[in-house]
Scaffold this motif. Structure first.
Motif, mmCIF file in Angstrom:
data_model
loop_
_atom_site.group_PDB
_atom_site.id
_atom_site.type_symbol
_atom_site.label_atom_id
_atom_site.label_comp_id
_atom_site.label_asym_id
_atom_site.label_seq_id
_atom_site.Cartn_x
_atom_site.Cartn_y
_atom_site.Cartn_z
ATOM 1 N N GLU A 30 14.644 -1.200 -8.532
ATOM 2 C CA GLU A 30 13.841 -0.157 -9.086
ATOM 3 C C GLU A 30 12.678 -0.082 -8.399
ATOM 4 O O GLU A 30 12.051 -0.793 -7.720
ATOM 5 N N TYR A 31 12.015 1.300 -8.555
ATOM 6 C CA TYR A 31 10.606 1.527 -7.961
ATOM 7 C C TYR A 31 9.681 0.247 -8.598
ATOM 8 O O TYR A 31 8.784 -0.102 -7.684
ATOM 9 N N TYR A 32 9.899 -0.096 -9.725
ATOM 10 C CA TYR A 32 8.806 -1.047 -10.363
ATOM 11 C C TYR A 32 9.032 -2.586 -9.671
ATOM 12 O O TYR A 32 8.486 -3.289 -9.731
ATOM 13 N N HIS A 33 10.083 -2.771 -8.653
ATOM 14 C CA HIS A 33 10.183 -4.074 -8.078
ATOM 15 C C HIS A 33 9.462 -3.934 -6.709
ATOM 16 O O HIS A 33 9.234 -5.121 -6.312
ATOM 17 N N GLY A 34 8.860 -2.992 -6.663
ATOM 18 C CA GLY A 34 7.831 -2.982 -5.626
ATOM 19 C C GLY A 34 6.681 -3.770 -5.503
ATOM 20 O O GLY A 34 6.279 -3.912 -6.854
ATOM 21 N N VAL A 35 6.330 -4.582 -4.519
ATOM 22 C CA VAL A 35 5.420 -5.448 -4.726
ATOM 23 C C VAL A 35 4.299 -5.309 -5.564
ATOM 24 O O VAL A 35 3.491 -5.868 -6.145
ATOM 25 N N GLU A 36 3.775 -3.840 -5.292
ATOM 26 C CA GLU A 36 2.494 -3.299 -5.717
ATOM 27 C C GLU A 36 2.397 -3.477 -7.224
ATOM 28 O O GLU A 36 1.735 -3.756 -8.100
ATOM 29 N N PHE A 37 3.567 -3.043 -7.810
ATOM 30 C CA PHE A 37 3.911 -3.317 -9.322
ATOM 31 C C PHE A 37 3.921 -4.634 -9.794
ATOM 32 O O PHE A 37 3.277 -4.953 -11.055
ATOM 33 N N ALA A 38 4.440 -5.557 -9.154
ATOM 34 C CA ALA A 38 4.283 -6.841 -9.571
ATOM 35 C C ALA A 38 3.172 -7.483 -9.679
ATOM 36 O O ALA A 38 2.850 -8.290 -10.665
ATOM 37 N N SER A 39 2.374 -7.184 -8.576
ATOM 38 C CA SER A 39 0.909 -7.608 -8.586
ATOM 39 C C SER A 39 -0.149 -6.920 -9.834
ATOM 40 O O SER A 39 -1.061 -7.607 -10.219
ATOM 41 N N ALA A 40 0.265 -5.693 -9.793
ATOM 42 C CA ALA A 40 -0.796 -4.788 -10.636
ATOM 43 C C ALA A 40 -0.311 -4.814 -12.136
ATOM 44 O O ALA A 40 -1.239 -4.723 -13.080
#
Ligand SMILES: [Zn+2]
Length: 293
Positions: A18-28
């Motif tokens: 998913e787009y929300y598995h991108g590392v930026e989502f996980a940390s933000a």
């Protein structure tokens, strides 16, 4: 009659998440906020599958276990359309965070789920965010024990999150007893350094630079370029929750032009799967090279 120069068939890889598995989502965002975001992976991946069909291109799809569990039809569609199914782990937790025991569980669960859904063996593995690093020395043995025959988690560039900037750039058997092959993510040599061409760099760089990089690897190194993309990179309409600007830049830069750029590369170069590229002579690490017709 002069010899026709050989045409190198390149390798396309897709990280199905998913787009929300991108590392930026996980940390933000916290896990709860992430869980509330709508899923878009099925439509995004089907769009990419259609694009590949249009150009007669094949790809290796490194797919998350959680995606296969939730959307088994999507996984069966990837296989039915003649692509290679491989593992991207269970839920995109970085390898260094899982630890050896947690990594073993994650890898086996993902492989078992993907194989159960697809009805065929899964040979390849790619770590989320290329998170196999010098501080995870047990990772390759865990992959081999689980029945994987190759890994594609090394991206040999200087980067704040990746661990092996000086690793070999092309497919090779890893040292030790694992027997595992490493298929590094593709780079071109420029200005004395390894220039990345996939993911965020694919979105950031103009199409002529990407095409020139692939052509130089084919011509000078006489090797296939291993390109990687995410289905979410072709979806400028995806939700954009608030996050710090550096995170926003890394995740969203170049989304609007990514599909057009990929189309141009698919029209200019031939692409196949990792298992096909390695298949002709794995003992000699020979890339898939075919004569131009
Ligand atoms: Zn990923």
């Amino acid at each position: 009659m002069p010899d026709t120069p050989p045409v190198v068939v390149n390798v396309l890889t897709v990280d199905v998440e998913e787009y929300y598995h991108g590392v930026e989502f996980a940390s933000a965002l916290g896990a709860d906020a992430q869980a509330r975001l709508p899923s878009r992976v099925v439509a995004q991946t089907e769009r990419l599958l259609d694009l590949l069909d249009l150009h007669g291109a094949r790809a290796t799809f490194f797919t998350l276990g959680v995606v296969a569990q939730r959307f088994p039809r999507l996984v069966r569609s990837i296989v039915a359309r003649d692509h290679e199914l491989a593992s991207h782990g269970w839920d995109h937790t970085p390898v260094f965070r899982l630890g050896a025991a947690g990594f073993r569980t994650d890898v086996r669960r993902a492989k078992r789920t993907l194989e159960g859904v697809a009805g065929r063996a899964v040979r390849g593995y790619r770590a989320p965010n290329y998170s196999i690093r010098p501080d995870t020395p047990w990772a390759f043995a865990v992959l081999a024990e689980a029945g994987h025959t190759y890994d594609s988690s090394i991206h040999p560039i200087v980067h704040d999150r990746y661990g092996f900037p000086d690793a070999p750039r092309f497919a090779h058997r890893l040292p030790g007893d694992s027997g595992l092959w490493e298929v590094p993510v593709g780079t071109a040599r420029a200005l004395g350094t390894n220039l990345p061409l996939g993911g965020g760099f694919f979105r950031l760089f103009p199409a002529p630079l990407l095409a020139g990089g692939i052509a130089s690897v084919n011509r000078r190194d006489r090797q296939p370029l291993v390109l990687y993309v995410h289905p979410w990179e072709l979806d400028p309409q995806q939700p954009r929750p608030a996050m710090p600007w550096t995170h926003r830049f890394r995740h969203y830069v170049g989304l609007a032009g990514a599909e057009r750029k990929l189309q141009a590369l698919l029209a200019a170069f031939r692409f196949t799967t990792i298992d096909h590229a390695l298949a002709p002579a794995p003992a000699a690490a020979a890339p898939a090279v075919a004569r131009a017709s």
